[in-house]
Design an enzyme around this catalytic site. Structure first.
Site, PDB file in Angstrom:
ATOM      1  NE  ARG A 140      -4.213  -1.506   0.251  1.00  0.00           N
ATOM      2  CZ  ARG A 140      -4.332  -2.555  -0.576  1.00  0.00           C
ATOM      3  NH1 ARG A 140      -3.446  -2.784  -1.504  1.00  0.00           N
ATOM      4  NH2 ARG A 140      -5.384  -3.344  -0.483  1.00  0.00           N
ATOM      5  CG  HIS A 191      -3.203  -0.691  -6.724  1.00  0.00           C
ATOM      6  ND1 HIS A 191      -3.646  -0.090  -5.572  1.00  0.00           N
ATOM      7  CD2 HIS A 191      -3.213  -2.028  -6.460  1.00  0.00           C
ATOM      8  CE1 HIS A 191      -3.921  -1.021  -4.658  1.00  0.00           C
ATOM      9  NE2 HIS A 191      -3.666  -2.207  -5.185  1.00  0.00           N
TER      10      HIS A 191
HETATM   11  C1  GLV Z   1      -5.056  -5.311  -3.971  1.00  0.00           C
HETATM   12  O1  GLV Z   1      -4.411  -4.344  -3.726  1.00  0.00           O
HETATM   13  C2  GLV Z   1      -5.702  -6.134  -2.974  1.00  0.00           C
HETATM   14  O2  GLV Z   1      -5.662  -5.803  -1.775  1.00  0.00           O
HETATM   15  O3  GLV Z   1      -6.299  -7.161  -3.365  1.00  0.00           O
END
Ligand code: GLV
Length: 309
Positions: free
Chosen positions: A224, A272
């Site tokens: 994150r 991401h």
């Molecule tokens: C992606 O970031 C997840 O948490 O699945």
């Protein structure tokens, strides 16, 4: 009894249809359409708009459509004292491991640097690294971290891992707790962050921690954005302590155009997308949990609210 899908991207219909296809007796709504709020007992969510979970007076369970649940705990208006589940899925773990492997191989062979050279019309052979000389250190040995560590050992990397509590993984040297962190960091050439984001891990990738890595080490954050102190990373890259970083996650997503990462030569970015829940693979566990909810059985893949993951 009905399910609501709450997410802010363009995948609401995909999830709604997949849930309905898996069991056509399910009543599934998008949070954006007109729907009977008091009938909703389960919310399937991914980064819901803050406050939306509070709209359902009879909500009994929140199912994260991803592995992470940090965004649920960040919403203080969420109904408390109801179970939260997360995704545990072989594809999610496998995709993450493949992403980390790809990034590490690109780093060993300088592929990102050559791309910049190509764009600048520069012919500049560089030294490369060999697998046998590289120790990869994984911060976080949950489902994703453990598989990534194991896969790396198969390629011959020296692999070590650090986690809050002690883990045993074949072929992986494991460290745990604050007092074993320094030992772990000082022998890590490539640091991979796969920790859950909690109040204990927020900002963990800071100057104090990253400076303990050997000179020229490389940092990969696929957990994150909140784990990383952006200015500290830039400072250590500019001081040539770190040779580079590959980031998939950011404090604000999409990353604002003015952010210095965009134009930093040593920062390699992906949007991401290292590992994304595959509806075909994860819908059955959601449907199973909905059935368990309705029959009063224990849910699978429950999150520990005290730990926050
Ligand atoms: C992606 O970031 C997840 O948490 O699945």
């Amino acid at each position: 009894m009905a399910i609501v899908v709450i997410r802010q991207d363009n995948k609401i219909e995909l999830w709604k249809n997949a849930l309905q296809k898996a069991d056509n007796s399910l009543k599934v709504y998008s949070y954006l359409e007109d729907h009977p709020k008091d009938e909703i007992t389960m919310a399937v969510t991914w980064k819901h708009p803050t406050g939306t979970l509070a709209n359902y007076p009879n909500l009994k369970f929140i199912a994260s459509a991803g592995a992470g649940v940090d965004y649920i705990f960040e919403d203080d208006s969420r109904p408390k004292n109801i179970p939260i589940t997360r995704i545990v899925d072989p594809f999610l773990a496998g995709d993450m491991s493949e992403h980390v492997l790809a990034v590490i191989f690109a780093h060993l062979k300088n592929l990102n640097v050559y791309k910049l050279d190509q764009v600048a019309n520069v012919w500049g052979p560089k030294e490369y690294l060999r697998i046998k000389d590289v120790t990869v250190g994984i911060l976080g040995l949950g489902e994703l971290g453990a598989l990534t560590a194991t896969d790396l050992t198969k390629f011959g990397f020296k692999v070590q891992g650090w986690s809050r509590s002690k883990k045993n993984i074949e072929g992986v040297a494991t460290f745990s707790g604050a007092n074993e962190q320094q030992e772990f960091l000082k022998t890590t050439d490539v640091l991979v962050c796969l920790l859950p984001l909690t109040t204990a891990t927020e900002g963990i990738l800071n100057k104090a921690l990253l400076s303990q890595l050997p000179k020229n080490s490389y940092v990969i954050n696929v957990a994150r954005g909140g784990h990383l102190v952006d200015e500290d990373l830039i400072e250590l890259l500019d001081a040539n302590h770190l040779s580079g970083a590959c980031l998939d996650v950011y404090h604000t997503e999409p990353l604002p155009k003015s952010h210095p990462f965009w134009n930093h030569k040593k920062v390699h970015m992906t949007p991401h997308y290292a590992s994304v829940s595959d509806t075909n693979s994860v819908i059955p566990q959601m449907v199973e949990n909905y059935k368990r909810l309705n029959s009063g059985e224990k849910l699978q893949n429950l999150v520990d609210s005290d730990k926050g993951y």
